[in-house]
Design a protein around this motif. Structure first.
Motif, mmCIF file in Angstrom:
data_model
loop_
_atom_site.group_PDB
_atom_site.id
_atom_site.type_symbol
_atom_site.label_atom_id
_atom_site.label_comp_id
_atom_site.label_asym_id
_atom_site.label_seq_id
_atom_site.Cartn_x
_atom_site.Cartn_y
_atom_site.Cartn_z
ATOM 1 N N ARG A 205 -2.891 -0.919 4.031
ATOM 2 C CA ARG A 205 -1.542 -0.354 3.717
ATOM 3 C C ARG A 205 -0.916 0.284 4.856
ATOM 4 N N SER A 206 -1.639 1.089 5.401
ATOM 5 C CA SER A 206 -0.956 1.823 6.889
ATOM 6 C C SER A 206 -2.088 2.709 7.421
ATOM 7 N N ALA B 171 6.215 -0.079 3.743
ATOM 8 C CA ALA B 171 7.138 0.451 4.700
ATOM 9 C C ALA B 171 8.494 0.881 3.891
ATOM 10 N N ASP B 172 8.516 -0.186 2.870
ATOM 11 C CA ASP B 172 9.875 0.113 1.927
ATOM 12 C C ASP B 172 10.032 1.224 1.024
ATOM 13 N N GLU B 173 8.363 1.567 0.742
ATOM 14 C CA GLU B 173 8.136 2.725 -0.175
ATOM 15 C C GLU B 173 8.427 4.232 0.478
ATOM 16 N N TYR B 174 8.415 4.321 1.744
ATOM 17 C CA TYR B 174 8.343 5.634 2.377
ATOM 18 C C TYR B 174 9.560 5.837 3.597
ATOM 19 N N THR B 175 10.190 6.935 3.363
ATOM 20 C CA THR B 175 11.178 7.311 4.437
ATOM 21 C C THR B 175 10.480 7.852 5.404
ATOM 22 N N ASP B 176 10.971 7.931 6.844
ATOM 23 C CA ASP B 176 10.745 8.845 7.881
ATOM 24 C C ASP B 176 10.195 10.400 7.500
ATOM 25 N N ARG C 251 2.022 -1.803 6.282
ATOM 26 C CA ARG C 251 2.515 -3.289 5.519
ATOM 27 C C ARG C 251 3.736 -3.061 5.254
ATOM 28 N N ASP C 252 4.540 -4.318 5.131
ATOM 29 C CA ASP C 252 6.082 -4.416 4.848
ATOM 30 C C ASP C 252 6.259 -3.816 3.492
ATOM 31 N N ASP C 253 5.514 -4.168 2.573
ATOM 32 C CA ASP C 253 6.050 -3.559 1.355
ATOM 33 C C ASP C 253 5.800 -2.089 1.179
#
Length: 124
Positions: A22-23, A42-47, A38-40
């Motif tokens: 995942r990361s 990345a979409d779940e987490y903000t900076d 992982r792309d999906d």
């Protein structure tokens, strides 16, 4: 340990678990660096979310010497957190740096067997 060791770990994990990685985040006393996400995921987490994770593992690393002094088990090499859908591994390199890894939960068969049986035994 350095960011290079986190990059080497990332390559190892890509070979070992493939799409279940995942990361990977490296951090030190100057900040954090996302080595892989992982792309999906990345979409779940903000900076801001990533910064909070870095802050959390950094605080845990500061406690590494204390943890090692409490237990007669040798050096603290990794902490493991099992969530319903993911496994978090934290490798504190020293008091100020480390690597945080997230994997899909299915990577750890133990998660779905031994730990789950323990939870069942406790009525969880």
């Amino acid at each position: 340990m350095s960011e290079n060791s986190s990059e080497a770990l990332t390559e190892f994990l890509k070979e070992q678990v493939g799409r279940h990685l995942r990361s990977v985040i490296f951090y030190d006393d100057t900040g954090g660096e996302v080595i892989y996400v992982r792309d999906d995921v990345a979409d779940e987490y903000t900076d801001e979310d990533v910064s909070e994770v870095v802050q959390d593992v950094r605080l845990e690393a500061v406690d590494k010497p204390h943890q090692e002094s409490l237990y007669v088990h040798g050096p603290l090499e990794c902490t493991l957190r099992l969530f319903g859908d993911a496994v978090e591994l934290h490798f504190p390199h020293d008091e100020t740096s480390g690597t945080a890894v997230a994997l899909d939960g299915e990577v750890f068969p133990m998660h779905n067997t031994f730990v789950e049986q323990c939870l069942d035994a406790m009525g969880e």
